[in-house]
Write a protein that holds these residues in place. Structure first.
Motif, mmCIF file in Angstrom:
data_model
loop_
_atom_site.group_PDB
_atom_site.id
_atom_site.type_symbol
_atom_site.label_atom_id
_atom_site.label_comp_id
_atom_site.label_asym_id
_atom_site.label_seq_id
_atom_site.Cartn_x
_atom_site.Cartn_y
_atom_site.Cartn_z
ATOM 1 N N GLY A 125 43.271 -41.280 86.914
ATOM 2 C CA GLY A 125 43.131 -40.920 85.500
ATOM 3 C C GLY A 125 42.330 -41.939 84.719
ATOM 4 N N PHE A 126 42.601 -43.213 84.974
ATOM 5 C CA PHE A 126 41.902 -44.291 84.267
ATOM 6 C C PHE A 126 40.416 -44.306 84.616
ATOM 7 C CE2 PHE A 126 40.300 -48.689 84.606
ATOM 8 C CZ PHE A 126 40.300 -49.038 83.265
ATOM 9 N N LEU A 127 40.111 -44.321 85.903
ATOM 10 C CA LEU A 127 38.719 -44.470 86.310
ATOM 11 C C LEU A 127 37.873 -43.262 85.920
ATOM 12 C CD1 LEU A 127 39.294 -46.158 89.770
ATOM 13 C CD2 LEU A 127 38.272 -47.211 87.748
ATOM 14 N N PRO A 142 41.659 -35.072 79.417
ATOM 15 C CA PRO A 142 42.741 -34.638 80.320
ATOM 16 C C PRO A 142 43.037 -35.644 81.442
ATOM 17 C CG PRO A 142 41.255 -32.802 79.879
ATOM 18 C CD PRO A 142 40.622 -34.040 79.281
ATOM 19 N N TRP A 143 42.007 -36.357 81.875
ATOM 20 C CA TRP A 143 42.242 -37.397 82.879
ATOM 21 C C TRP A 143 43.100 -38.516 82.303
ATOM 22 C CZ3 TRP A 143 41.417 -36.542 87.823
ATOM 23 C CH2 TRP A 143 40.518 -35.540 88.179
ATOM 24 N N ALA A 177 43.168 -35.845 70.516
ATOM 25 C CA ALA A 177 41.734 -36.104 70.697
ATOM 26 C C ALA A 177 41.082 -35.000 71.520
ATOM 27 C CB ALA A 177 41.526 -37.462 71.373
ATOM 28 N N TYR A 178 41.765 -34.542 72.535
ATOM 29 C CA TYR A 178 41.205 -33.477 73.363
ATOM 30 C C TYR A 178 41.079 -32.191 72.537
ATOM 31 C CZ TYR A 178 40.335 -30.420 77.343
ATOM 32 O OH TYR A 178 39.790 -29.512 78.215
ATOM 33 N N GLY A 179 42.093 -31.884 71.744
ATOM 34 C CA GLY A 179 42.028 -30.724 70.866
ATOM 35 C C GLY A 179 40.873 -30.827 69.879
ATOM 36 N N LYS A 180 40.693 -31.996 69.316
ATOM 37 C CA LYS A 180 39.595 -32.223 68.370
ATOM 38 C C LYS A 180 38.241 -32.067 69.064
ATOM 39 C CE LYS A 180 38.008 -35.582 64.914
ATOM 40 N NZ LYS A 180 38.233 -36.916 64.355
ATOM 41 N N SER A 181 38.139 -32.562 70.303
ATOM 42 C CA SER A 181 36.873 -32.454 71.032
ATOM 43 C C SER A 181 36.558 -30.999 71.367
ATOM 44 C CB SER A 181 36.885 -33.310 72.303
ATOM 45 O OG SER A 181 37.698 -32.724 73.303
#
Length: 185
Positions: A125-127, A142-143, A177-181
């Motif tokens: 997830g981080f990388l 999502p990652w 943030a994902y929703g905003k994107s």
């Protein structure tokens, strides 16, 4: 340990908050938020390395170090603009992402404990998330959910309640943030 824990958690939490604010904003103000986000991430990195060393989370030490080029890439893109970053840094960040995941898989030799599975979730997830967000690709969010969920559980198991709570807050911020994107694209 409280100061180290606070800086680790705060740096990574602020990165997500600042990138949330900047998401979809291509103005000078949005650029400043992105720059602040990548700087906060780089400030939190050494503190996480200390915690992972103390806990002998050696895979995560390597993975976090491997993710540093993606953090620097994100900062350079925020400073200069997309397409103006050194190509070698982009290539290096991609290579380190795959090396970090590969080393994690090799060192684990298979998943035999829950903590190993959580470390692998944090690593992947981080990388992947950091690289994608550095390139301003919203699929990095999502990652980050995988990373924050895995890291929060691991920190709770290793008795770092402040960091577990920080990961829970990060999880909520990442969803926002994902929703905003998605709305911006």
């Amino acid at each position: 340990m409280g100061v180290v824990e606070a800086f680790a958690g705060l740096g990574y939490l602020l990165q997500k908050v600042f990138l949330l604010i900047a998401e979809g904003d291509e103005s000078v103000c949005g650029r400043r938020w992105r720059i602040s986000g990548w700087i906060a991430y780089l400030i939190g990195l050494p503190m996480w390395m200390v915690i992972f060393f103390i806990e002998s989370d050696l895979i995560l030490i390597f993975v976090e170090g491997g993710g540093a080029p993606s953090m620097v890439l994100g900062l350079i893109i925020a400073l200069r603009g997309s397409g103006k970053e050194p190509e070698w840094l982009n290539t290096f960040a991609i290579v380190m992402t795959f090396v970090g995941i590969g080393v994690s898989l090799y060192v684990f030799g298979g998943l035999v404990t829950l903590t190993q599975a959580l470390e692998l979730g944090v690593a992947i997830g981080f990388l992947v998330g950091t690289y994608l967000l550095a390139r301003k690709n919203p699929t990095g969010w999502p990652w980050y959910l995988l990373m924050n969920g895995s890291a929060g559980t691991l920190m709770w198991m290793q008795e770092y309640p402040l960091l577990a709570l920080q990961q829970a807050f990060s999880f909520i911020i990442v969803i926002a943030a994902y929703g905003k994107s998605l709305k911006a694209n």
